[in-house]
Scaffold this motif. Structure first.
Motif, mmCIF file in Angstrom:
data_model
loop_
_atom_site.group_PDB
_atom_site.id
_atom_site.type_symbol
_atom_site.label_atom_id
_atom_site.label_comp_id
_atom_site.label_asym_id
_atom_site.label_seq_id
_atom_site.Cartn_x
_atom_site.Cartn_y
_atom_site.Cartn_z
ATOM 1 N N THR A 111 8.093 -0.832 3.741
ATOM 2 C CA THR A 111 8.499 0.856 2.905
ATOM 3 C C THR A 111 7.022 1.347 4.055
ATOM 4 O OG1 THR A 111 6.873 -0.241 1.013
ATOM 5 C CG2 THR A 111 9.479 -0.239 1.139
ATOM 6 N N ALA B 55 14.585 4.136 -3.577
ATOM 7 C CA ALA B 55 14.826 3.646 -5.194
ATOM 8 C C ALA B 55 15.536 4.303 -5.394
ATOM 9 C CB ALA B 55 13.125 4.613 -5.645
ATOM 10 N N PRO C 204 4.900 -3.840 -5.413
ATOM 11 C CA PRO C 204 5.840 -2.294 -4.372
ATOM 12 C C PRO C 204 7.061 -2.835 -3.269
ATOM 13 C CG PRO C 204 3.188 -2.463 -3.995
ATOM 14 C CD PRO C 204 3.722 -3.764 -5.147
ATOM 15 N N ASN D 91 6.972 7.231 3.123
ATOM 16 C CA ASN D 91 5.516 6.748 2.682
ATOM 17 C C ASN D 91 4.636 7.736 2.736
ATOM 18 O OD1 ASN D 91 4.003 4.337 1.478
ATOM 19 N ND2 ASN D 91 4.530 2.883 1.478
ATOM 20 N N GLU E 215 6.440 5.098 -8.137
ATOM 21 C CA GLU E 215 6.889 4.212 -8.964
ATOM 22 C C GLU E 215 6.315 4.291 -10.404
ATOM 23 O OE1 GLU E 215 6.875 -0.552 -10.683
ATOM 24 O OE2 GLU E 215 7.302 0.472 -8.602
ATOM 25 N N TYR F 5 11.798 4.830 2.995
ATOM 26 C CA TYR F 5 11.865 3.729 1.770
ATOM 27 C C TYR F 5 13.518 4.580 0.493
ATOM 28 C CZ TYR F 5 8.806 5.643 -1.350
ATOM 29 O OH TYR F 5 7.756 6.535 -2.255
ATOM 30 N N PRO G 2 5.884 4.165 -2.213
ATOM 31 C CA PRO G 2 6.176 3.741 -3.468
ATOM 32 C C PRO G 2 6.178 3.752 -5.064
ATOM 33 C CG PRO G 2 6.681 2.515 -0.880
ATOM 34 C CD PRO G 2 5.117 3.384 -1.050
ATOM 35 N N VAL H 127 13.164 -0.847 -4.836
ATOM 36 C CA VAL H 127 12.173 -0.370 -3.846
ATOM 37 C C VAL H 127 13.146 -0.778 -2.415
ATOM 38 C CG1 VAL H 127 10.954 0.641 -2.737
ATOM 39 C CG2 VAL H 127 10.963 0.799 -5.086
#
Length: 366
Positions: free
Chosen positions: A323, A329, A358, A255, A292, A327, A288, A305
């Motif tokens: 996160t 996904a 998220p 992140n 996304e 992380y 995230p 996630v």
């Protein structure tokens, strides 16, 4: 450089412009007018021998074809709304990143070395990939649950994740732009005859195989990769193109937060030396929310996630709800709607879209 021999079709067009007298009378441009009666071969000879004629023709080209080039550029930018532009001349590979990983190519299979966290990460990411892929399969073989599935491991490095997926029965193609990484992966794979049949390695980028592998794979894995590419949008587009409808994309990354800078770069690289200095660039980290958004805009529905945390003292990874650092996904490529599936406004009720918060959607089992 202006290649007089290449004036085949365009050369006759230039002569037509000259014959039309658009450049004025003989008094204004006697040299051009006298050259206008030459054939195409004579024109080529004149451009070679007499530089002053070449200069005048060059000026004419830029003026008379300016509008043509403008029209061509306009046509080039037009595309159908349901297609995305992609050029094989584009690349997502960062040459500076290649140099960084080239220097460490011989250390991939040292479980106590700089790649120790990636070896340990397999305890989380292998079950994460396996369990989500098996959701689409009614029955599977014991011991080889991923048998019959095709997986693409993008940025496979030395094959740390490729080999466990192959041992689960999947047919895996591992690709990496660093040739030395692929050599290390092939060398290690050769020790296991079973893996030698299930795994194929290629020294190339994702963009180079998009054309030949469109809608080929049941799963695409990009683990600890997206924070190293220079064009994330193009990278995700390519991942989507090689996935079958209903196929899964798995991403693990970092992140973009102040905490990830403090721990991921300052502590991990500069203080503790957990990873080599210069391995990561904080500006390339992706949140995230942004990831996304890119996934959804490319026809991928985000399913999960979830946060990951590495303990440098124990050397193990754990799933967490937060996160802020690492992380994982999981997204699924939406199937192409068939004629019977198209629903027009007013003909059916459309269910409300699920929340795209998220945070954690569906925490995987440990």
């Amino acid at each position: 450089m202006w290649g007089a021999r290449k004036l085949s079709s365009s050369g006759s067009g230039f002569l037509g412009v000259l014959r039309s007298g658009c450049w004025g009378s003989q008094a204004r441009c006697p040299r051009l007018t006298s050259s206008a009666v030459y054939s195409e071969n004579q024109l080529s000879w004149t451009l070679k021998i007499k530089p002053w004629v070449f200069q005048e023709y060059r000026i004419m080209w830029s003026r008379s074809y300016r509008m043509t080039f403008a029209c061509l550029n306009t046509m080039k930018t037009y595309r159908y709304p349901w297609t995305r532009r992609y050029s094989t001349s584009q690349t997502t590979v960062d040459s500076s990143e290649v140099k960084t990983f080239l220097a460490q190519a011989h250390r991939w299979w040292d479980e106590q070395g700089v790649y120790a966290p990636l070896h340990s990460m397999n305890d989380l990411r292998v079950p994460f990939i396996r369990d989500n892929l098996l959701k689409t399969v009614a029955n599977h073989q014991p011991g080889k649950p991923l048998s019959g599935m095709k997986i693409l491991d993008v940025g496979c490095g030395g094959g740390l994740l490729t080999e466990p997926l192959g041992r689960l029965g999947a047919s895996v193609i591992g690709i990496d732009p660093v040739d030395e990484n692929i050599k290390a992966a092939q060398r290690h794979k050769s020790f296991d005859p079973v893996l030698d049949k299930r795994i194929e390695y290629r020294a190339c980028s994702l963009e180079e195989i998009v054309g030949e592998t469109t809608e080929t794979f049941d799963g695409v894995v990009a683990s600890e990769v997206v924070e190293h590419v220079i064009d994330l949008e193009t990278f995700i587009q390519c991942c989507c193109q090689v996935l079958k409808p209903g196929g899964s994309l798995f991403i693990t990354t970092i992140n973009k937060t102040q905490l990830s800078y403090a721990l991921g770069i300052v502590f991990a690289e500069q203080i503790a030396g957990i990873v080599p200095k210069g391995t990561h660039t904080w500006e390339k980290f992706v949140s995230p929310e942004k990831l996304e958004s890119i996934l959804e805009s490319n026809g991928l529905s985000v399913q999960t996630v979830v946060g990951m945390l590495y303990n440098p003292f124990s050397g193990y990874w754990h799933w967490i709800e937060n996160t802020s650092l690492n992380y994982a996904a999981h997204a699924v490529k939406q199937a192409h709607p068939g004629p019977a599936e198209l629903v027009f406004e007013g003909e059916a009720d459309v269910p409300a879209k699920a929340s795209t918060h998220p945070g954690v959607r569906e925490a995987p089992k440990e």
